[in-house]
Scaffold this active site. Structure first.
Site, PDB file in Angstrom:
ATOM      1  N   ASP A  36       0.821  -1.214   0.000  1.00 35.19           N
ATOM      2  CA  ASP A  36       0.000   0.000   0.000  1.00 35.19           C
ATOM      3  C   ASP A  36       0.854   1.262   0.000  1.00 35.19           C
ATOM      4  OD1 ASP A  36      -2.357  -1.373  -0.006  1.00 35.19           O
ATOM      5  OD2 ASP A  36      -2.750  -1.191   2.137  1.00 35.19           O
ATOM      6  N   ASP A 294     -13.634  26.060 -39.572  1.00 35.04           N
ATOM      7  CA  ASP A 294     -13.013  24.856 -39.013  1.00 35.04           C
ATOM      8  C   ASP A 294     -13.932  24.190 -37.998  1.00 35.04           C
ATOM      9  OD1 ASP A 294     -10.285  24.884 -40.222  1.00 35.04           O
ATOM     10  OD2 ASP A 294     -10.245  26.853 -39.286  1.00 35.04           O
ATOM     11  N   GLY A 429     -10.857  15.414 -41.703  1.00 35.24           N
ATOM     12  CA  GLY A 429     -10.771  15.163 -43.137  1.00 35.24           C
ATOM     13  C   GLY A 429     -10.651  13.692 -43.482  1.00 35.24           C
ATOM     14  N   MET A 430      -9.754  13.384 -44.423  1.00 35.29           N
ATOM     15  CA  MET A 430      -9.584  12.030 -44.932  1.00 35.29           C
ATOM     16  C   MET A 430      -8.184  11.514 -44.598  1.00 35.29           C
ATOM     17  SD  MET A 430     -12.380  11.128 -46.620  1.00 35.29           S
ATOM     18  CE  MET A 430     -11.975  10.046 -47.985  1.00 35.29           C
TER      19      MET A 430
END
Length: 508
Positions: A36, A294, A429-430
């Site tokens: 602990d 954006d 986006g891509m």
């Protein structure tokens, strides 16, 4: 209390030790078995502090169990008193040592007879509360102890400060961006002409707690820690408090207006409307960005939010109200405060999830397939497995979430940091598709395991080969739909024929 390999909120003794070690010259002694005693390592690694008061562990071993703990505990307290000369020593058991049902209060009373330091036992039920609840209770206990002591000694100040002043309550070590938030709150108060009377517990001295009643009001920026202390001060010293987290443009303005109302009630002519307008227009870029092209590209995108009450509730509001992002569900692991959380977020999301089961959270994420996740470090792991981006917005956190640079999430500078976090967390986006076309991925290997441990589906080589031909930005969704198709029909192995059949079933 339950055993788990992942806990969103730690055990109670961690909360107590966070409070004790946040104060200056306060020494924590943990009555615990080996295993602990990891607090010092965790704090020194995450906070990167050069100087802090380490916690002492009073080890419970077989010898202690054979003859009892009293002598060892008392000896540890008196030794630390002589060596370190702390203002206060806080003794805390852990969940494990609490099983012994020892009279630690008696041990503390005996040790107090010979120490120069004040000594208290953390008044926390280690079986029933977690780290956050214990921290809240321990801070309240220490504040009450020193205000009662000052009242008995006649050293409690009676008058308020001449100028408007505030106590900021709940800033602790190991808190999520707490030190950065505190710096931003100090600046915000200074800009509003409000003096800082005290910030507790982080960096404060217990000998200065007697001056808390001098402040005009208290500010509790986090729901989890500080509320009990604020309510005690309100009841016993007629001190109003503001517990609105100033996170995001709208909530920051609401917090400032609540402060304005308190100051006006106390006879001070305060009007912060021009200040709010100036900060919103010129310091914060969030309002401007939310109207930009954006941010408009994010409108309607699906997100899920999970964390502690403070950050999960605040971020849900920012996403839905300020950035036009669709929050499919919002959740918290603070089950003890579920009603407050539901009230805060129910108008800003489709569904509310209250659980401390990380498996249930992972399954809920996989079910809705969001564009982005905002959660803890655990949800970040889930996102990696599902190929979904994740922004970490609440503890439990990794060392990367203790930044060296200035990263507040509260106040007007905090709004800028939030916008960056949110915008950069989405896959834009891509990107993945372009990487597939032009190269750049190290591997196309897909992850076989699902989020639930119950998944026993296997993919054949031809099935995997066909799956790998699918563009990366939709591959994860196709894989999950195919596995659902197979599971619904009792199919244990997925080959190319099963993949085609699943595709036809959805009309693709």
């Amino acid at each position: 209390m339950k055993l788990a390999y992942w806990m969103y909120a730690g055990p109670a003794h961690i909360g107590t030790l966070r409070i004790a070690s946040s104060f200056q010259n306060v020494h924590g002694i943990m009555h615990a078995p080996l295993g602990d005693d990891y607090f010092n390592v965790m704090r020194s690694m995450l906070e990167r502090e050069r100087n802090f008061t380490p916690v002492t562990t009073s080890i419970v071993d077989r010898h202690v169990l054979a003859r009892g703990s009293q002598e060892k505990v008392v000896d540890n307290i008196t030794r630390k008193d002589a060596e370190e000369h702390p203002d206060l020593i806080v003794l805390t058991p852990t969940c494990t040592s609490s099983i012994l049902q020892e009279d630690l209060e008696n041990f503390v009373s005996r040790a107090s007879l010979t120490t120069q330091s004040d000594v208290i036992l953390a008044d926390v039920n280690h079986y029933r509360v977690n780290e956050l609840q214990a921290a809240d209770r321990t801070l309240d206990q220490i504040v009450q102890y020193y205000l009662d002591k000052a009242a008995k000694e006649g050293t409690l100040p009676q008058a308020k400060t001449a100028m408007p002043s505030v106590n900021i309550i709940g800033i602790t070590t190991l808190g999520f961006h707490n030190q950065h938030d505190c710096r931003e709150l100090r600046k915000l108060m200074a800009d509003m002409g409000i003096q800082i009377n005290a910030v507790i517990p982080d960096g404060a001295s217990v000998t200065e707690l007697c001056k808390l009643p001098q402040a005009w009001f208290n500010l509790v920026p986090y729901r989890e820690i500080g509320g009990m202390t604020a309510r005690y001060l309100e009841k016993n010293f007629d001190m109003p408090y503001v517990d609105i987290t100033p996170m995001g443009v709208v909530e920051t303005a609401r917090c400032i207006r609540a402060i304005q109302g308190i100051l006006n009630q106390r006879g001070h002519d305060a009007n912060y409307e021009k200040f709010i307008e100036e900060q919103t227009t010129h310091v914060s870029q969030a309002a401007w960005f939310s109207r930009s092209i954006d941010c408009q590209n994010l409108t309607g995108k699906k997100a899920v939010v999970f964390g502690d009450n403070t950050h999960a509730a605040a971020l849900t509001k920012v996403l839905a109200r300020e950035m036009g992002i669709h929050v499919v569900w919002a959740g918290t692991y603070c089950k003890y405060d579920a009603d407050w959380f539901k009230e805060q977020v129910q108008d800003f999301c489709d569904e509310v999830l209250i659980t401390d089961d990380h498996g249930a959270v992972g399954d809920a994420i996989a079910r809705v397939e969001p564009s982005a996740i905002f959660g803890t470090q655990m949800e970040r792991h889930v996102g990696k497995r599902l190929n979904i981006p994740c922004g970490v917005i609440a503890a439990p956190i990794h060392i990367q979430n203790f930044p060296i640079g200035y990263r507040p999430y509260l106040g007007y500078e905090g709004t800028n940091q939030l916008v960056d976090l949110i915008y950069n967390s989405f896959t834009l986006g891509m990107e993945d598709h372009l990487l597939e076309i032009f190269g750049g991925h190290d591997t196309k290997e897909v992850i076989h395991k699902g989020i639930s441990a119950e998944s026993d589906l296997a993919w054949t080589e031809d099935g995997l080969a066909e799956l790998n031909k699918i563009p990366g930005f939709v591959r994860g969704k196709v894989k999950r739909n195919t596995e659902k198709f197979a599971r619904d029909r009792g199919i244990s192995q997925i080959n190319v024929e099963v993949l085609y059949a699943a595709k036809e079933s959805v009309g693709a």
